[in-house]
Scaffold this motif. Structure first.
Motif: not given
Length: 384
Positions: A160-167, A171-172, A222-224, A272-278
């Motif tokens: 559990g670490t804050r995500w600080a690398s963007g990408g 956004r998604t 998204p991206g709250y 607006v934000v893009g998508t991830q694959e599933i």
């Protein structure tokens, strides 16, 4: 003692991780209790003393849910533009800040309900004996009760670490705000590639309370960011989908929800934000990254957090779910788990999501295996 607590997905909607100031609540499962373990949705880590989710507005009722021949159950959330705007207007920054992780649902409605009338931000009574590893009210000691619960360089192993690398993932992935039983709750979700460009995937308990009611006022941000910011807009739900086994009995193996969103200012969320694959029926095991917005201490729901590690089977054999080392708390329910994840770009392939925890192991999150049922769910929702 082993208590399992569905933190994010286990039983009905309760499984969701509750909002800030709550470690989560554990609602009773709606499926028959196994001989040794008893699934319960909602996280129960630590004492629960926080403020009750803000003001209670009436649910926006949609047409009756529709059962599909394929075993998929659909619900129309906000059909018209006026309905959708009413949902968006409901979620003021103040209401967002007061919303609780969904896992608290069972707690606030138990014993005739703490929500018998408008609460107006009334504080919840302090609860004792709810620490992790202790018996859940109404449960027998010795049973397993599942709990629902989701800036250095990204690590391949963290609980559990804050995500600080963007990408792309920043956004998604977003927060979900919803109303159930007259109270406001939060979960997590992710956009996913689809034909309609409107689809997000989350936990089933973040959409429908098992065999109980559907969520109302359902909104994806998204991206709250902290303070209720919505950098990419807010999207009300148009249509919701869950698998039949979830809708009928809150079966944790099917704790997956798909939601088709309305546009925001005329734009589809994917544009607006893009998508991830599933992916479906993916090989079991392997490395995964899980994301979400945990809202209980030590987190506050204002930042995207991630876990990373190797997947492993449910040691209690209660589900076909897989476990990921993860200390994220309530509020992370429904957050995406990705394999083939590229930390530099934030792209990956969703193969599961945060669903529940066992109360005797607060450092492992479990997520449903996305098989044929989830694939059918995705296909139908992607055309909605």
């Amino acid at each position: 003692m082993t208590l399992s607590t569905p933190m994010l997905a286990g039983a009905p909607l309760l499984a969701g991780l509750i909002g800030s100031a709550l470690v989560g609540a554990a609602p009773a499962p709606q499926q028959a209790a196994p001989p040794v373990t008893a699934p319960v949705t909602g996280s129960i880590t630590g004492s629960i003393t926080g403020s009750l989710a803000g003001s209670i507005a009436g649910s926006i009722a949609g047409p009756a849910s529709e059962a599909r021949p394929s075993g998929i159950v659909e619900h129309v959330a906000a059909r018209t533009r006026a309905d959708q705007q009413r949902v968006l207007d409901y979620w003021t920054p103040q209401r967002m800040a007061r919303a609780l992780p969904i896992g608290l649902l069972g707690l606030v409605t138990r014993d005739k309900g703490l929500l018998s009338g408008p609460t107006g931000g009334r504080a919840l009574p302090a609860l004792t004996g709810q620490a992790a590893g202790q018996a859940v009210p109404g449960r027998t000691a010795g049973t397993v009760v599942r709990r629902h619960h989701a800036a250095a360089a990204p690590s391949a192993s963290t609980v559990g670490t804050r995500w600080a690398s963007g990408g792309l993932v920043a956004r998604t992935t977003g927060r979900v705000f919803l109303t159930v039983a007259g109270a406001d709750f939060v979960c997590s979700a992710s956009t996913v590639k689809s034909g309609n460009k409107d689809l997000v995937v989350t936990a089933g308990h973040c959409v429908k309370d098992g065999a109980g009611e559907w969520a109302a006022n359902w909104t994806f941000v998204p991206g709250y960011g902290s303070g209720g910011r919505a950098p990419f807009g807010q999207y009300a739900a148009r249509r919701m989908f869950v698998a039949g086994p979830w809708a009928r009995s809150g079966d944790d193996n099917y704790d997956v929800g798909m939601v088709a969103l309305a546009t925001s200012r005329g734009r589809h969320v994917a544009d607006v934000v893009g998508t991830q694959e599933i992916a479906f029926n993916a090989p079991r095991g392997g490395q995964a990254f899980g994301f979400g917005y945990p809202a209980d201490p030590p987190y506050n729901g204002g930042h995207l957090v991630y876990c990373a590690g190797r997947l492993r089977d449910d040691p209690h054999k209660q589900t076909r779910d897989q476990g990921l080392g993860c200390a994220m708390t309530a509020g992370s329910s429904g957050g995406p788990w990705m394999t083939s994840f590229n930390a530099a770009t934030g792209r990956g392939t969703i193969t599961s999501l945060s669903s529940f925890k066992y109360s005797d192991d607060q450092r492992t999150m479990y997520g449903p295996y996305l098989g044929d049922a989830a694939k059918a769910l995705y296909a139908m929702a992607g055309r909605a």
